[in-house]
Design an enzyme around this catalytic site. Structure first.
Site, mmCIF file in Angstrom:
data_model
loop_
_atom_site.group_PDB
_atom_site.id
_atom_site.type_symbol
_atom_site.label_atom_id
_atom_site.label_comp_id
_atom_site.label_asym_id
_atom_site.label_seq_id
_atom_site.Cartn_x
_atom_site.Cartn_y
_atom_site.Cartn_z
ATOM 1 N N HIS A 71 -32.260 25.922 -8.508
ATOM 2 C CA HIS A 71 -32.312 26.169 -9.619
ATOM 3 C C HIS A 71 -33.228 25.533 -10.464
ATOM 4 C CE1 HIS A 71 -28.855 26.476 -12.853
ATOM 5 N NE2 HIS A 71 -29.996 26.608 -13.565
ATOM 6 N N GLU A 101 -22.240 23.999 -7.125
ATOM 7 C CA GLU A 101 -24.288 23.484 -7.065
ATOM 8 C C GLU A 101 -24.020 21.752 -7.524
ATOM 9 O OE1 GLU A 101 -26.388 26.574 -8.823
ATOM 10 O OE2 GLU A 101 -27.155 24.902 -10.571
ATOM 11 N N GLY A 127 -29.824 40.687 -21.700
ATOM 12 C CA GLY A 127 -30.184 39.609 -23.003
ATOM 13 C C GLY A 127 -32.235 39.253 -23.350
ATOM 14 N N ARG A 159 -26.135 31.780 -13.090
ATOM 15 C CA ARG A 159 -25.519 31.040 -12.737
ATOM 16 C C ARG A 159 -24.485 31.210 -11.995
ATOM 17 N NH1 ARG A 159 -27.329 28.039 -15.698
ATOM 18 N NH2 ARG A 159 -26.810 27.112 -17.511
HETATM 19 C C1 8YV Z 1 -31.613 24.640 -16.748
HETATM 20 C C2 8YV Z 1 -30.285 26.659 -17.285
HETATM 21 O O1 8YV Z 1 -32.990 24.000 -16.163
HETATM 22 O O2 8YV Z 1 -30.996 26.617 -19.334
HETATM 23 C C3 8YV Z 1 -30.812 27.705 -18.659
HETATM 24 O O3 8YV Z 1 -29.504 27.902 -18.176
HETATM 25 O O4 8YV Z 1 -29.612 27.138 -15.982
HETATM 26 C C4 8YV Z 1 -31.901 26.092 -16.923
HETATM 27 O O5 8YV Z 1 -33.073 26.816 -17.162
HETATM 28 C C5 8YV Z 1 -30.482 24.017 -15.873
HETATM 29 O O6 8YV Z 1 -28.822 24.456 -16.256
HETATM 30 C C6 8YV Z 1 -30.200 22.277 -17.161
HETATM 31 O O7 8YV Z 1 -29.972 21.991 -17.568
#
Ligand code: 8YV
Length: 325
Positions: free
Chosen positions: A286, A268, A155, A239
């Protein structure tokens, strides 16, 4: 009358100030992680919520929050939303894409370089006072320049990662749900579309950037790790759940692959404790999108989506546009 919204996690005070010009707010600057029951209670009488991945928005919640009209994620990933349930309850779901592409791509490279060249492992060793001489074979790692990079999930972030590889003279293979247009492939350092199996067998370094869903659960498990080169480096900035962490630990221990760099984990912020015992893994909490500018842009994007949905009509980043029709 102003709509009422819940800001489910702590965010930048300037974004709270902006939202307060439009809404009656309940914020959570103490950053309490709400249980599903607490979230349900906090959402009573609210028309909107700004949230992050820690808020699970599913049929159970939505059945008890009849006034809720919009949920806006400060994240591009939205696996915390059950989109079908949102649509069934006529709740608009929004995410915050694009603003994090380049920052996340930068971080994928930071993690790849740190892992391939054993940066954190050697630093821990130095800090522990073990360095008494230079050695010809001290912390030998893998080269990035001239190697083959495999990207699974091509993507916008995957393409930003691929673009950066031209400076290293790398060849790029990718696997994705659908093939890119020829001009997109050319812009992504002439990336070549291949099957997942071909990518796993041919790449020296593999970066995972695909969204999580039941379909992508354990995209990398024991069978896939077995196809990779013993010298391969695996990076996950997507993820937790895309990699089977138990299978990965076994592969790192047995030398089936050389090393892994992980910014995300199954369950996590808890993660498998055995990762801590492995020298050939780089672990980060993360933070791939965590530059100040980008996190602020993500929060503003999530706020814009809420303001548009509740005050103007059509947000820019709608995940279930059928709710609007
Ligand atoms: C976020 C992420 O900081 O945007 C996403 O999907 O994984 C990260 O950039 C995190 O998910 C906070 O919601």
């Amino acid at each position: 009358m102003q709509a009422k919204i819940l800001i489910a996690r702590a965010i930048f005070s300037e974004v709270i100030k902006r939202l307060s010009d439009h809404f009656e707010l309940e914020s959570n600057q103490e950053d309490v992680i709400f249980t599903p029951e607490e979230l349900r209670q906090r959402l009573q009488g609210k028309q909107g919520m700004l949230c992050t991945a820690s808020a699970k928005v599913n049929g159970d919640l939505l059945a008890h929050t009849p006034e809720l009209k919009v949920v806006s994620n400060m994240a591009v990933g939205y696996d915390n939303f059950d989109l079908r349930a949102c649509t069934d309850h006529k709740v608009l779901a929004c995410n915050s894409p694009d603003v994090l592409n380049e920052t996340t791509a930068d971080f994928a490279w930071a993690l790849l370089m740190a892992t391939a060249r054993r940066v954190t492992e050697s630093e821990h060793w130095l800090r522990a006072g073990h360095w008494d001489r230079w050695r010809y074979d001290g912390f030998l790692g893998a080269d990035l320049h001239g190697s083959t990079l495999g990207i699974i999930g091509m993507g916008r972030i995957g393409q930003a990662i691929a673009r950066r590889s031209s400076g290293f003279g790398m060849q790029v293979l990718y696997h994705n749900r659908s093939r890119l247009l020829p001009e997109q492939e050319a812009a992504a350092n002439h990336a070549r579309y291949v099957s997942k199996a071909e990518l796993l067998g041919a790449a020296d370094h593999i970066i995972l950037v695909l969204p999580y869903s039941p379909n992508t659960h354990h995209t990398i498990g024991a069978a896939e790790l077995a196809l990779m080169k013993p010298s391969a480096v695996l990076i996950n900035v997507a993820r937790g759940g895309i990699v089977d962490d138990i299978a990965l630990i076994a592969a790192l221990k047995s030398g089936k692959i050389a090393a892994a760099g992980l910014d995300v984990f199954e369950n996590e912020p808890k993660f498998h404790p055995e990762f801590l015992t492995l020298p050939n893994v780089v672990l980060t909490p993360h933070i791939a999108s965590a530059s100040r500018n980008t996190r602020l842009a993500m929060a503003n994007c999530a706020a814009d989506n809420l303001i548009a949905a509740l005050c103007k009509g059509r947000p820019q980043n709608v995940l279930n546009p059928e709710v609007l029709t």
